[in-house]
Design a protein around this motif. Sequence first.
Motif, PDB file in Angstrom:
ATOM      1  N   LYS A   1       0.827  -1.215   0.000  1.00  0.00           N
ATOM      2  CA  LYS A   1       0.000   0.000   0.000  1.00  0.00           C
ATOM      3  C   LYS A   1       0.861   1.265   0.000  1.00  0.00           C
ATOM      4  O   LYS A   1       0.696   2.161  -0.848  1.00  0.00           O
ATOM      5  N   SER A   2       1.765   1.371   0.969  1.00  0.00           N
ATOM      6  CA  SER A   2       2.587   2.575   1.075  1.00  0.00           C
ATOM      7  C   SER A   2       3.522   2.720  -0.120  1.00  0.00           C
ATOM      8  O   SER A   2       3.757   3.836  -0.612  1.00  0.00           O
ATOM      9  N   THR A   3       4.054   1.606  -0.610  1.00  0.00           N
ATOM     10  CA  THR A   3       4.937   1.651  -1.776  1.00  0.00           C
ATOM     11  C   THR A   3       4.194   2.183  -2.989  1.00  0.00           C
ATOM     12  O   THR A   3       4.712   3.020  -3.747  1.00  0.00           O
ATOM     13  N   LEU A   4       2.973   1.731  -3.178  1.00  0.00           N
ATOM     14  CA  LEU A   4       2.169   2.226  -4.295  1.00  0.00           C
ATOM     15  C   LEU A   4       1.942   3.726  -4.172  1.00  0.00           C
ATOM     16  O   LEU A   4       2.101   4.480  -5.149  1.00  0.00           O
ATOM     17  N   LEU A   5       1.585   4.185  -2.979  1.00  0.00           N
ATOM     18  CA  LEU A   5       1.359   5.616  -2.792  1.00  0.00           C
ATOM     19  C   LEU A   5       2.639   6.416  -3.022  1.00  0.00           C
ATOM     20  O   LEU A   5       2.596   7.509  -3.598  1.00  0.00           O
ATOM     21  N   ARG A   6       3.779   5.894  -2.594  1.00  0.00           N
ATOM     22  CA  ARG A   6       5.035   6.618  -2.783  1.00  0.00           C
ATOM     23  C   ARG A   6       5.392   6.775  -4.256  1.00  0.00           C
ATOM     24  O   ARG A   6       6.035   7.753  -4.637  1.00  0.00           O
ATOM     25  N   MET A   7       4.979   5.817  -5.079  1.00  0.00           N
ATOM     26  CA  MET A   7       5.173   6.008  -6.513  1.00  0.00           C
ATOM     27  C   MET A   7       4.248   7.086  -7.053  1.00  0.00           C
ATOM     28  O   MET A   7       4.629   7.860  -7.937  1.00  0.00           O
ATOM     29  N   ILE A   8       3.043   7.158  -6.504  1.00  0.00           N
ATOM     30  CA  ILE A   8       2.090   8.173  -6.951  1.00  0.00           C
ATOM     31  C   ILE A   8       2.555   9.562  -6.544  1.00  0.00           C
ATOM     32  O   ILE A   8       2.489  10.512  -7.342  1.00  0.00           O
ATOM     33  N   TYR A   9       3.081   9.713  -5.301  1.00  0.00           N
ATOM     34  CA  TYR A   9       3.496  11.059  -4.895  1.00  0.00           C
ATOM     35  C   TYR A   9       5.002  11.306  -5.044  1.00  0.00           C
ATOM     36  O   TYR A   9       5.585  12.170  -4.416  1.00  0.00           O
ATOM     37  N   ARG A  10       5.624  10.517  -5.913  1.00  0.00           N
ATOM     38  CA  ARG A  10       6.947  10.835  -6.452  1.00  0.00           C
ATOM     39  C   ARG A  10       8.082  10.734  -5.435  1.00  0.00           C
ATOM     40  O   ARG A  10       9.026  11.513  -5.454  1.00  0.00           O
ATOM     41  N   VAL A  11       8.009   9.730  -4.580  1.00  0.00           N
ATOM     42  CA  VAL A  11       9.146   9.417  -3.724  1.00  0.00           C
ATOM     43  C   VAL A  11       9.906   8.227  -4.295  1.00  0.00           C
ATOM     44  O   VAL A  11      11.138   8.194  -4.256  1.00  0.00           O
ATOM     45  N   LEU A  12       9.183   7.259  -4.840  1.00  0.00           N
ATOM     46  CA  LEU A  12       9.798   6.097  -5.474  1.00  0.00           C
ATOM     47  C   LEU A  12       9.491   6.132  -6.967  1.00  0.00           C
ATOM     48  O   LEU A  12       8.321   6.179  -7.370  1.00  0.00           O
TER      49      LEU A  12
END
Length: 257
Positions: A41-52
Amino acid sequence: MRLETRGLSWQAAASYIVEEVSLRVAEGELVGLIGPNGSGKSTLLRMIYRVLRPAAGHALVDGRDVWRLSARENARRMAVLAQEQAGEFGFTVRDMVLMGRTAHRTAFERDGPDDFAIVEEALRRVGVDHLAGRAFGTLSGGEKQRVLIARALAQEAGLLVLDEPTNHLDVRHQFEIMNLIRGLGLTAIAALHELHIAAHYCDRLFLLQDGRLVHCGTPAEVLTEPIIAAVYGVSARVRISPRTGRPRIELLPDELC
């Protein structure tokens, strides 16, 4: 704002943490991202908000790839409440909310009357205007979350991305924060740990398991007894509330599947 992901993937070494996740969030929807710990979940969100940066796929806001936007352009479209917050450094509540105006200023431009007016309205809207002069670090968990939501409002972005916004809050503050988010009218995607919160507040749910999207739909379609048993490994009793029409979930932890 509309959010879409197309085949979004991220891997560590040779293993995929998130694999080919495609989803859509319509204008004004509040959708929940749910799944067991470690489901991505968090990994997916981090791709959306440009951390990963994704290994593959795209995250699109109103049809534009977020990774092709400048940081300033992206901040005007997307506001983020992450689990990890920057240090407080003695900032007041008003200072914290003023940070939301950064996307609307040049590097050397000072805050102006319009910025302060927007900040005061954001503070008032989330009910923390009386705390404006307080040090952010002295606030309770629920108060801090309200201030961070006020910062997102001051940012004037149409999409809100939230990573477990009710984490570490007591039951009362969980409902207060979710009532607030629900009432904003913004497009929002939230990673949520508590199934009863997801069931009560979200328009639709995306359920992740081992980094893959395995179910999506309304809370009543996703939070069924067989699905909960298969994904979470626990038995549950699910009933539809006659008052809200939404699922009411009783987990039965002594009955492991």
